[in-house]
Write an enzyme that holds these catalytic residues in place. Sequence first.
Site, PDB file in Angstrom:
ATOM      1  N   SER A  15       0.894  -1.320   0.011  1.00 44.66           N
ATOM      2  CA  SER A  15      -0.102   0.032  -0.009  1.00 44.66           C
ATOM      3  C   SER A  15       1.025   1.228   0.046  1.00 44.66           C
ATOM      4  CB  SER A  15      -0.908   0.061   1.153  1.00 44.66           C
ATOM      5  OG  SER A  15      -0.355   0.276   2.548  1.00 44.66           O
ATOM      6  N   ARG A  67      22.348 -13.640   2.807  1.00 38.37           N
ATOM      7  CA  ARG A  67      21.842 -12.335   3.258  1.00 38.37           C
ATOM      8  C   ARG A  67      22.406 -11.476   2.241  1.00 38.37           C
ATOM      9  NH1 ARG A  67      18.398 -10.358   6.658  1.00 38.37           N
ATOM     10  NH2 ARG A  67      18.777 -11.853   7.873  1.00 38.37           N
ATOM     11  N   LEU A  95      18.888  -5.752   5.944  1.00 39.36           N
ATOM     12  CA  LEU A  95      19.548  -5.341   4.993  1.00 39.36           C
ATOM     13  C   LEU A  95      20.931  -5.654   5.483  1.00 39.36           C
ATOM     14  CD1 LEU A  95      18.228  -2.109   3.191  1.00 39.36           C
ATOM     15  CD2 LEU A  95      18.504  -4.476   2.300  1.00 39.36           C
ATOM     16  N   HIS A 111       8.084   3.222   9.168  1.00 49.52           N
ATOM     17  CA  HIS A 111       8.015   2.378  10.313  1.00 49.52           C
ATOM     18  C   HIS A 111       6.767   2.808  11.045  1.00 49.52           C
ATOM     19  CE1 HIS A 111       8.886  -0.448  13.425  1.00 49.52           C
ATOM     20  NE2 HIS A 111       8.766   0.454  14.256  1.00 49.52           N
ATOM     21  N   ASP A 143      20.238   2.834   8.842  1.00 46.86           N
ATOM     22  CA  ASP A 143      21.733   2.439   8.938  1.00 46.86           C
ATOM     23  C   ASP A 143      21.833   0.925   9.359  1.00 46.86           C
ATOM     24  OD1 ASP A 143      20.531   1.912  11.512  1.00 46.86           O
ATOM     25  OD2 ASP A 143      21.791   3.946  12.327  1.00 46.86           O
ATOM     26  N   GLU A 144      22.866   0.555  10.048  1.00 44.60           N
ATOM     27  CA  GLU A 144      23.225  -0.922   9.980  1.00 44.60           C
ATOM     28  C   GLU A 144      22.508  -1.525  11.305  1.00 44.60           C
ATOM     29  OE1 GLU A 144      27.208  -2.159   9.564  1.00 44.60           O
ATOM     30  OE2 GLU A 144      27.442  -0.561   8.177  1.00 44.60           O
ATOM     31  N   ASP A 147      15.939   0.030  12.680  1.00 43.72           N
ATOM     32  CA  ASP A 147      14.893   1.039  12.750  1.00 43.72           C
ATOM     33  C   ASP A 147      15.813   2.149  13.514  1.00 43.72           C
ATOM     34  OD1 ASP A 147      13.031  -0.347  11.250  1.00 43.72           O
ATOM     35  OD2 ASP A 147      12.306  -1.131  13.042  1.00 43.72           O
ATOM     36  N   GLU A 176       1.243   7.116   6.952  1.00 46.23           N
ATOM     37  CA  GLU A 176       2.182   6.504   6.372  1.00 46.23           C
ATOM     38  C   GLU A 176       2.194   7.189   4.638  1.00 46.23           C
ATOM     39  OE1 GLU A 176       3.247   2.489   6.848  1.00 46.23           O
ATOM     40  OE2 GLU A 176       2.539   2.510   8.923  1.00 46.23           O
TER      41      GLU A 176
HETATM   42  C1  GRF Z   1       3.782  -0.628   7.031  1.00 46.93           C
HETATM   43  O1  GRF Z   1       3.154  -0.304   8.091  1.00 46.93           O
HETATM   44  C2  GRF Z   1       5.310   0.020   7.117  1.00 46.93           C
HETATM   45  O2  GRF Z   1       5.252   0.939   8.046  1.00 46.93           O
HETATM   46  C3  GRF Z   1       5.890  -1.397   7.386  1.00 46.93           C
HETATM   47  O3  GRF Z   1       5.302  -2.379   6.644  1.00 46.93           O
HETATM   48  C4  GRF Z   1       4.048  -2.094   6.537  1.00 46.93           C
HETATM   49  C5  GRF Z   1       4.111  -2.274   4.985  1.00 46.93           C
HETATM   50  O4  GRF Z   1       2.649  -2.112   4.680  1.00 46.93           O
HETATM   51  N1  GRF Z   1       7.484  -1.150   7.406  1.00 46.93           N
HETATM   52  P1  GRF Z   1       2.574  -1.995   3.019  1.00 46.93           P
HETATM   53  O5  GRF Z   1       3.106  -3.159   2.334  1.00 46.93           O
HETATM   54  O6  GRF Z   1       3.007  -0.716   2.549  1.00 46.93           O
HETATM   55  O7  GRF Z   1       0.964  -1.862   2.942  1.00 46.93           O
END
Ligand code: GRF
Length: 202
Positions: A15, A67, A95, A111, A143-144, A147, A176
């Site tokens: 989304s 990875r 990552l 996040h 970063d490493e 979050d 978001e």
């Molecule tokens: C979101 O809540 C984002 O903050 C988190 O993962 C979710 C991803 O949702 N990192 P979408 O796949 O973008 O709908």
Amino acid sequence: MTARRFGILISGRGSNLGAIVDAWRAGGIQAAPALVISNVPDAPGIEIARRADVPVQILDHRTAGGREPHDRRMAEALEASGVTLVCLAGYMRLLSPWFIRRFPGRVLNIHPSLLPAFPGLNAQRQALEHGVKISGCTVHVVDEGLDSGPIVLQAAVPVEEGDDEESLSARILEQEHRLYHEAIRLFCERRVVLDGRRAQIQ
Ligand code: GRF
């Protein structure tokens, strides 16, 4: 560096990817989404990218043998598409340090909490269980750590009496979708300047 082309990494619903692509189509971001990579072959977000005519590559991490090999494969694909900014949008893997160093200060993540509170998985549930009255979302430079990188933008979302994980997540998600493309725009306009762990907006 002006990021003229950015890549988006997803693992699921997509989304945020959809909101970013919509903002780009509406002229809200000058830079173009050049490539979407999904590490999950049947992620619903793949269809969103395809419908928007954004090139998609499925790179299943399970076939890469680790990875860093997976991340090297992703970097190769991103660089072949001319990508200079990488946006994680529900990309559910850490990552490697190699990848972070390959795109220094040029990987963004969103996040669903007000970092540094509640990093990691199930941030909305963590917030509810902790009993905070205000949560929200954060766009940060990756970063490493987990979050833990410099914070670019945040939006606050009040927790309401009677909220459950679903209702709180839905209200945070609305923010978001507003916040992420705004951060990408600032980045692409070179208005985000990193000073240690502070991201200054100019
Ligand atoms: C979101 O809540 C984002 O903050 C988190 O993962 C979710 C991803 O949702 N990192 P979408 O796949 O973008 O709908």
